[in-house]
Scaffold this motif. Sequence first.
Motif, PDB file in Angstrom:
ATOM      1  N   ALA A 346      35.852  28.734  49.251  1.00  0.00           N
ATOM      2  CA  ALA A 346      34.896  29.698  48.545  1.00  0.00           C
ATOM      3  C   ALA A 346      33.497  28.608  48.719  1.00  0.00           C
ATOM      4  CB  ALA A 346      35.335  29.971  47.184  1.00  0.00           C
ATOM      5  N   THR A 347      32.331  29.274  49.337  1.00  0.00           N
ATOM      6  CA  THR A 347      31.175  27.843  48.313  1.00  0.00           C
ATOM      7  C   THR A 347      30.907  28.620  47.575  1.00  0.00           C
ATOM      8  OG1 THR A 347      29.806  29.989  48.978  1.00  0.00           O
ATOM      9  CG2 THR A 347      30.696  28.059  50.621  1.00  0.00           C
ATOM     10  N   SER A 348      31.483  28.134  46.089  1.00  0.00           N
ATOM     11  CA  SER A 348      31.100  28.888  44.313  1.00  0.00           C
ATOM     12  C   SER A 348      32.483  28.880  44.026  1.00  0.00           C
ATOM     13  CB  SER A 348      29.920  29.649  44.560  1.00  0.00           C
ATOM     14  OG  SER A 348      29.812  30.478  44.901  1.00  0.00           O
ATOM     15  N   THR A 349      32.087  28.505  42.473  1.00  0.00           N
ATOM     16  CA  THR A 349      33.155  29.127  41.601  1.00  0.00           C
ATOM     17  C   THR A 349      32.908  30.720  41.311  1.00  0.00           C
ATOM     18  OG1 THR A 349      33.135  27.486  40.107  1.00  0.00           O
ATOM     19  CG2 THR A 349      33.484  28.920  38.617  1.00  0.00           C
ATOM     20  N   CYS A 350      31.165  30.746  42.063  1.00  0.00           N
ATOM     21  CA  CYS A 350      31.413  32.700  41.121  1.00  0.00           C
ATOM     22  C   CYS A 350      31.523  33.743  41.980  1.00  0.00           C
ATOM     23  CB  CYS A 350      30.039  32.737  41.609  1.00  0.00           C
ATOM     24  SG  CYS A 350      29.103  34.184  41.661  1.00  0.00           S
ATOM     25  N   GLU A 351      31.805  33.177  43.724  1.00  0.00           N
ATOM     26  CA  GLU A 351      32.333  33.619  44.628  1.00  0.00           C
ATOM     27  C   GLU A 351      34.232  33.694  44.864  1.00  0.00           C
ATOM     28  OE1 GLU A 351      33.032  32.881  49.638  1.00  0.00           O
ATOM     29  OE2 GLU A 351      32.033  31.682  48.376  1.00  0.00           O
ATOM     30  N   ALA A 352      34.299  32.675  44.024  1.00  0.00           N
ATOM     31  CA  ALA A 352      36.266  32.762  43.459  1.00  0.00           C
ATOM     32  C   ALA A 352      36.450  33.250  42.777  1.00  0.00           C
ATOM     33  CB  ALA A 352      36.450  30.808  43.734  1.00  0.00           C
ATOM     34  N   GLU A 353      35.594  33.717  41.373  1.00  0.00           N
ATOM     35  CA  GLU A 353      35.757  34.122  40.737  1.00  0.00           C
ATOM     36  C   GLU A 353      35.529  36.114  41.029  1.00  0.00           C
ATOM     37  OE1 GLU A 353      37.755  33.364  37.485  1.00  0.00           O
ATOM     38  OE2 GLU A 353      37.352  31.587  37.333  1.00  0.00           O
ATOM     39  N   TYR A 354      34.625  35.651  41.843  1.00  0.00           N
ATOM     40  CA  TYR A 354      34.509  37.391  42.146  1.00  0.00           C
ATOM     41  C   TYR A 354      36.026  38.505  42.981  1.00  0.00           C
ATOM     42  CZ  TYR A 354      32.085  41.774  43.312  1.00  0.00           C
ATOM     43  OH  TYR A 354      30.895  42.850  43.314  1.00  0.00           O
ATOM     44  N   VAL A 355      36.479  37.293  44.041  1.00  0.00           N
ATOM     45  CA  VAL A 355      36.811  37.173  44.824  1.00  0.00           C
ATOM     46  C   VAL A 355      38.352  38.290  44.111  1.00  0.00           C
ATOM     47  CG1 VAL A 355      38.544  36.989  46.633  1.00  0.00           C
ATOM     48  CG2 VAL A 355      36.208  36.535  46.823  1.00  0.00           C
TER      49      VAL A 355
END
Length: 456
Positions: A346-355
């Motif tokens: 994941a390229t960002s914390t936002c992406e990781a949390e969104y997934v």
Amino acid sequence: MGFQKQIGRGWGCGEKQGKTCCQGFCQKEGIDYEETFAPVARLEAICILLAFVALKGFKLFQMDVKSAFLNGFIEEEVYIRQPPGFEHPKFPNQVFKLQKALYGLKQAPRAWYERLWKFLVDQGFQMGSVDKTLFLLKHGKDLLIVQIYMDDIIFGGSSHALCSKFFEQMSREFEMSMMGELQFFLGLQIRQTPQGTFVHQSKYMRDLLRKFEMAYALPQMTPMSTSTALDADEDGKEVDQKVYRGMIGSLLYLTPTRPDIQFVVDLCARVPRESHRTAVKRILRYIKFTPEFGLWYYADSSLSLLGFSDSDHAGCRIDRRSTFGTCQFLGTSVVSWSSRKKSSVATSTCEAEYVAAASCCSQILWMLATLRDYGLTYGRIPILCDSSSAISVAKNPVLHSRTKHINVRYHFLRDNYQKGMIDIVKVASENQVADILTKPLDLETFARLRGKGSGR
């Protein structure tokens, strides 16, 4: 069985544990069988059933079908040799054509399931729309629930007379054995009380400790220290992989009732070195400290549905991939959970949390469809997430220019929010129950979140 002339595709026939069993293993797909698998109940489906009947005050019973696979009818042409000692005196060189399944046939599980579900439908049962092993019968205000797991059948309902009638119907059609109240199912020990249902594996835990010579080890209060950092450890001492895999496999068998060890067991399953075996022994020492832990489904709870999602961005020290955890609650007790490492970085914390939130949403939608079969309906289901940025992406479709790096397939989270199926809600990090599925925690936080997850 009928006689046929001897052909090249012959099968042997033997006896296995008192059951007629085919031998030979020469079946070919498309010729001797088309489909082999029968649906089996998911663990989440069993947990939902236990939570539902605990709240309704139903009593669950269990029965077993004797020689279940011998009851199924097969559609394909399959022939077997005449069993030794049972040859026909007039036709010793001919074979039997099978009309019903035998143990050893690849399509035997499928044939048995088809025979069973046709019988239940003929008796007025409705099959679950999503869970094909769930059958429900409504008789006036009374409800009878039947859950199938191959030849094991658990059932319960609001009327004792309805349960007795069901057992009589099954006994007339199949050779059955009534095992009384549900106490042991799929390796789970189940205790039904007026206060609720307790699911545990305490006997298995004790046997596990004795098996790996940890019965007298010093107990630990958490399964993993926060200072432990497992990496590839390429220079570390190698361990016996057979023994190590046995330890991991045994612990994985324990996770259906112990979500508190799900993350650390999955973490230790990746690379076997001496440091990893030490970490596994720490898990066993934690089990020594908590041998009676399990899942409680309270009778005075509610049937509200709630989800938690969390992610540990770049938490894996080997490939820097994120580990995300989700858990779903029915009332006050957890019925489903997952701890998984993402397949890409994941390229960002936002992406990781969104997934992670998207994965939680997927499970929520499956549970909604299953609970609909029980006659339950819900409005927006809250998913609690501690990332404000992920919540903003889910709620605001205008932010597409800054979320191009997120795979399109995860945007069904946003779609279901707009449809009113789910709601994304901010939760404080200290109350994020899914945190226990993503990283090692300190004792105070771990004990607090573990208590919420067990329904206490």
